[in-house]
Design a protein around this motif. Structure first.
Motif, short mmCIF file in Angstrom:
data_model
loop_
_atom_site.label_atom_id
_atom_site.label_comp_id
_atom_site.label_asym_id
_atom_site.label_seq_id
_atom_site.Cartn_x
_atom_site.Cartn_y
_atom_site.Cartn_z
N PHE A 1 0.83 -1.20 0.00
CA PHE A 1 0.00 0.00 0.00
C PHE A 1 0.86 1.25 0.00
O PHE A 1 0.59 2.21 -0.73
N PHE A 2 1.94 1.22 0.80
CA PHE A 2 2.83 2.37 0.87
C PHE A 2 3.47 2.65 -0.49
O PHE A 2 3.45 3.78 -0.99
N PHE A 3 4.03 1.61 -1.09
CA PHE A 3 4.74 1.82 -2.35
C PHE A 3 3.79 2.18 -3.49
O PHE A 3 4.14 2.98 -4.36
N MET A 4 2.59 1.61 -3.50
CA MET A 4 1.65 1.92 -4.56
C MET A 4 1.10 3.33 -4.43
O MET A 4 0.62 3.91 -5.41
N ASN A 5 1.16 3.91 -3.25
CA ASN A 5 0.60 5.24 -3.02
C ASN A 5 1.65 6.29 -2.72
O ASN A 5 1.31 7.46 -2.52
N TRP A 6 2.93 5.89 -2.71
CA TRP A 6 3.98 6.86 -2.41
C TRP A 6 4.10 7.91 -3.51
O TRP A 6 3.92 7.62 -4.69
N GLU A 7 4.37 9.13 -3.12
CA GLU A 7 4.63 10.19 -4.08
C GLU A 7 5.52 11.24 -3.45
O GLU A 7 5.60 11.34 -2.22
N PRO A 8 6.25 12.00 -4.26
CA PRO A 8 7.10 13.06 -3.71
C PRO A 8 6.24 14.11 -3.00
O PRO A 8 5.07 14.28 -3.31
N ASP A 9 6.86 14.79 -2.08
CA ASP A 9 6.15 15.81 -1.31
C ASP A 9 5.62 16.89 -2.25
O ASP A 9 6.36 17.46 -3.04
N GLN A 10 4.34 17.17 -2.15
CA GLN A 10 3.73 18.14 -3.06
C GLN A 10 4.20 19.56 -2.80
O GLN A 10 4.14 20.41 -3.69
N ASP A 11 4.66 19.85 -1.60
CA ASP A 11 5.21 21.17 -1.33
C ASP A 11 6.53 21.36 -2.07
O ASP A 11 6.87 22.48 -2.48
N ASP A 12 7.28 20.27 -2.23
CA ASP A 12 8.56 20.35 -2.94
C ASP A 12 8.38 20.27 -4.45
O ASP A 12 9.15 20.88 -5.20
N PHE A 13 7.38 19.51 -4.91
CA PHE A 13 7.14 19.31 -6.35
C PHE A 13 5.66 19.51 -6.65
O PHE A 13 4.90 18.55 -6.79
N PRO A 14 5.22 20.75 -6.73
CA PRO A 14 3.78 21.01 -6.88
C PRO A 14 3.22 20.78 -8.28
O PRO A 14 2.01 20.60 -8.42
N VAL A 15 4.07 20.80 -9.31
CA VAL A 15 3.57 20.68 -10.68
C VAL A 15 3.62 19.23 -11.12
O VAL A 15 4.70 18.65 -11.28
N ARG A 16 2.46 18.65 -11.33
CA ARG A 16 2.34 17.21 -11.58
C ARG A 16 1.76 16.94 -12.95
O ARG A 16 0.97 17.71 -13.48
N GLY A 17 2.17 15.81 -13.53
CA GLY A 17 1.68 15.48 -14.86
C GLY A 17 1.63 13.98 -15.10
O GLY A 17 2.11 13.18 -14.29
N ILE A 18 1.06 13.60 -16.23
CA ILE A 18 0.94 12.21 -16.62
C ILE A 18 1.43 12.05 -18.06
O ILE A 18 1.56 13.04 -18.79
N LEU B 1 7.41 17.98 -12.27
CA LEU B 1 8.33 18.92 -12.89
C LEU B 1 9.36 19.36 -11.86
O LEU B 1 9.04 19.54 -10.68
N ASN B 2 10.60 19.52 -12.29
CA ASN B 2 11.64 20.06 -11.41
C ASN B 2 11.14 21.37 -10.80
O ASN B 2 10.65 22.25 -11.52
N SER B 3 11.26 21.50 -9.51
CA SER B 3 10.69 22.66 -8.81
C SER B 3 11.38 23.97 -9.16
O SER B 3 10.86 25.05 -8.85
N GLU B 4 12.54 23.90 -9.81
CA GLU B 4 13.22 25.13 -10.23
C GLU B 4 12.72 25.62 -11.59
O GLU B 4 13.17 26.66 -12.08
N LEU B 5 11.79 24.88 -12.19
CA LEU B 5 11.28 25.22 -13.51
C LEU B 5 9.77 25.47 -13.47
O LEU B 5 9.10 25.10 -12.51
N THR B 6 9.28 26.07 -14.51
CA THR B 6 7.84 26.21 -14.71
C THR B 6 7.47 25.56 -16.04
O THR B 6 8.34 25.27 -16.87
N LEU B 7 6.19 25.36 -16.26
CA LEU B 7 5.76 24.78 -17.52
C LEU B 7 6.06 25.70 -18.69
O LEU B 7 6.23 25.23 -19.82
N GLU B 8 6.16 26.98 -18.43
CA GLU B 8 6.55 27.91 -19.49
C GLU B 8 7.96 27.61 -19.97
O GLU B 8 8.28 27.81 -21.16
N ASP B 9 8.83 27.14 -19.07
CA ASP B 9 10.19 26.77 -19.46
C ASP B 9 10.18 25.59 -20.43
O ASP B 9 11.12 25.43 -21.21
N LEU B 10 9.15 24.74 -20.36
CA LEU B 10 9.05 23.57 -21.22
C LEU B 10 8.48 23.92 -22.60
O LEU B 10 8.36 23.03 -23.44
N LYS B 11 8.17 25.18 -22.84
CA LYS B 11 7.64 25.57 -24.14
C LYS B 11 8.72 26.15 -25.04
O LYS B 11 8.44 26.67 -26.12
N ILE B 12 9.94 26.05 -24.58
CA ILE B 12 11.09 26.59 -25.34
C ILE B 12 11.79 25.48 -26.10
O ILE B 12 12.04 24.41 -25.55
#
Length: 236
Positions: free
Chosen positions: A27-44, A225-236
């Motif tokens: 259950f832990f491993f199937m539901n583990w995720e990085p801390d959302q405060d550290d990595f707030p931008v999530r994607g699939i 997404l790396n917390s030092e970047l924004t999605l706008e950085d990925l449009k370059i």
């Protein structure tokens, strides 16, 4: 008799305890995720394998971006790409297309296949090429050949799209073909249940390959997404 009962009772508790521990760990491993405060931008990232997707529900489940499979190899085109691309955009998600790179086809041929599917959309995220052994052909070319073909792919796509191609590379592929080769492209890492250890210089991190998101029936890859970047950085 009492002694035997005590042994059986002890064995019962050991077995039950072991089962509980295994279930708890799973259950832990199937539901583990990085801390959302550290990595707030999530994607699939998705393909036709996810079936019908309710993109509005996906967007409401803290998903900010989606990479959608467009093509594979020299001629395969994902049957769900157009549908997913339109619906993800309508739901307000940032979108990017990706191509699964075959080690058995020339890079330029694969770029032509990818570009024949990828729409002209100036605001889309940078295109991604999926570089991995899993699901690939059996051939394992020498490093020089792979670097040449991948470079041919990236150069051809970048010349048309005007954005730098993003390389998705799990550790085994990265160490075999990419490490120290100076390809100068942004990296999408794959490191399940723990932060990436094979490189500190990454743009996106896939942390789960059997995740769960509202609007998708079954497993889906989860990324941050790396917390030092924004999605706008990925449009370059």
């Amino acid at each position: 008799m009492k002694f035997l009962q005590a042994i059986l009772r002890t064995l019962f508790y050991v077995v039950v305890g072991g089962v509980i521990s295994i279930v708890g760990a799973a259950f832990f491993f199937m539901n583990w995720e990085p801390d959302q405060d550290d990595f707030p931008v999530r994607g699939i990232d998705v393909s036709h394998h996810q079936g019908a997707i309710e993109w509005t529900k996906v967007a409401d489940d803290n998903v900010a971006f989606a990479y959608i499979k467009a093509s594979e190899g020299g001629d395969f085109k994902d049957s769900a790409f157009a549908r997913n691309w339109a619906a993800a955009g309508a739901a307000g998600l940032e979108r990017g297309g990706y191509h699964f790179f075959s080690l058995c086809k020339p890079g330029k041929e694969q770029a032509d296949n990818f570009l024949s599917v990828l729409p002209e959309a100036p605001d889309m995220l940078a295109p991604m090429v999926d570089l991995e052994f899993t699901g690939n052909c059996a051939r394992r070319p020498p490093v020089e050949e792979v670097l040449r073909e991948v470079s041919d792919f990236a150069n051809a796509v970048e010349a048309v799209v005007g954005k730098q191609v993003l390389f998705y590379a799990p550790e085994d592929f990265y160490r075999t073909y990419l490490k120290g080769q100076g390809l100068n492209r942004r990296l999408w890492t794959r490191s399940i249940w723990h932060s990436p250890a094979y490189t500190q210089d990454w743009t996106i991190w896939q942390f789960h390959n059997r995740g769960s998101v509202e609007g998708i029936s079954g497993d889906v890859d989860l990324n941050v997404l790396n917390s030092e970047l924004t999605l706008e950085d990925l449009k370059i």
